[in-house]
Design an enzyme around this catalytic site. Structure first.
Site, PDB file in Angstrom:
ATOM      1  CB  ILE A  96       8.963  60.469 -15.362  1.00 39.47           C
ATOM      2  CG1 ILE A  96      10.327  59.863 -14.629  1.00 39.47           C
ATOM      3  CG2 ILE A  96       7.830  60.800 -14.829  1.00 39.47           C
ATOM      4  CD1 ILE A  96      11.013  60.395 -13.753  1.00 39.47           C
ATOM      5  CE1 TYR A  97       2.875  56.472 -16.090  1.00 42.81           C
ATOM      6  CE2 TYR A  97       3.779  57.704 -17.280  1.00 42.81           C
ATOM      7  CZ  TYR A  97       2.882  57.380 -16.649  1.00 42.81           C
ATOM      8  OH  TYR A  97       1.965  58.556 -16.760  1.00 42.81           O
ATOM      9  N   GLY A 106      15.303  53.346  -6.559  1.00 44.92           N
ATOM     10  CA  GLY A 106      15.937  54.631  -6.687  1.00 44.92           C
ATOM     11  C   GLY A 106      15.818  55.064  -8.629  1.00 44.92           C
ATOM     12  CG  LEU A 107      15.872  51.948 -10.662  1.00 44.57           C
ATOM     13  CD1 LEU A 107      15.342  51.058 -12.037  1.00 44.57           C
ATOM     14  CD2 LEU A 107      16.836  52.625 -11.055  1.00 44.57           C
ATOM     15  N   GLY A 108      13.490  56.146 -10.242  1.00 46.83           N
ATOM     16  CA  GLY A 108      12.897  57.256 -10.403  1.00 46.83           C
ATOM     17  C   GLY A 108      13.710  58.533 -10.513  1.00 46.83           C
ATOM     18  CG  ASN A 135       0.418  59.268  -8.469  1.00 47.49           C
ATOM     19  OD1 ASN A 135       0.908  58.388  -7.672  1.00 47.49           O
ATOM     20  ND2 ASN A 135       1.559  58.470  -9.794  1.00 47.49           N
ATOM     21  CD  GLU A 136      -3.050  61.126  -1.312  1.00 47.66           C
ATOM     22  OE1 GLU A 136      -2.193  60.240   0.024  1.00 47.66           O
ATOM     23  OE2 GLU A 136      -4.509  61.198  -1.346  1.00 47.66           O
ATOM     24  CE1 TYR A 142       8.345  64.146 -10.383  1.00 43.20           C
ATOM     25  CE2 TYR A 142       6.003  63.275 -10.566  1.00 43.20           C
ATOM     26  CZ  TYR A 142       7.090  62.926 -11.363  1.00 43.20           C
ATOM     27  OH  TYR A 142       7.295  62.081 -11.592  1.00 43.20           O
TER      28      TYR A 142
END
Length: 172
Positions: A96-97, A106-108, A135-136, A142
């Protein structure tokens, strides 16, 4: 903002290779040697490898376009295409990039919601993913979206072993 998802096909492999290399490099180049990074990009995102992944009917690649521009992509796996577990009740979000210029819009969340929608449509009980322990920003994202750490696994970045947290979200 006009968002559009497009399924990647074999005819998209060159563009997929470009955006995969670009976004992975943008995300992790600062924390890996250039030799390790370049070797990983070439082995994981070359056209032949991506064609093989696209041909797997248990994997799905989607491009996300924002106002007509390619913003990022998503790869989900089920059944034997999952990198671990391979349980019928789960859907793996393997990639997911977003391109750097599209981050913070907000695209993530849109990509993640799409993955969850696919899982729901396929009657999955949960979604899961691996995220690098350092990858904090991603871990926080998440967790905010309802994922919980459930374990870890080793991710090979060239010859270097790195630790990914396994994060999982139960679906209703």
């Amino acid at each position: 903002m006009d968002l559009d998802f497009k399924t990647c096909t074999l005819s998209d492999v060159e563009l997929l290779s470009e955006v995969a290399k670009e976004t992975f490099h943008e995300t992790f180049a600062d924390t890996n040697s250039s030799e390790t990074m370049n070797a990983y990009l070439e082995s994981s995102f070359n056209k032949e490898q991506l064609k093989k992944e696209i041909r797997n009917h248990n994997s799905l690649f989607l491009f996300l376009y924002s106002n007509g521009e390619l913003a990022g992509y998503l790869k989900v796996n089920e059944k034997d295409a999952q990198t671990e577990f391979q349980e019928k009740d789960g859907l793996e979000i393997e990639r997911i990039y977003l391109r750097k210029e599209f981050q913070g819009q907000g695209l993530g969340s849109s990509l993640l919601e799409k993955a969850i929608s696919i899982a729901t449509d396929r009657n999955k009980k949960y979604v899961w993913l691996g995220v690098w322990e350092h990858n904090e920003k991603a871990i926080s994202f998440y967790e905010h979206k309802g994922f919980a750490k459930t374990g870890s696994h080793t991710f090979l970045m060239g010859e270097e072993q790195q630790i990914d947290y396994i994060m999982r979200k139960e679906l209703n």
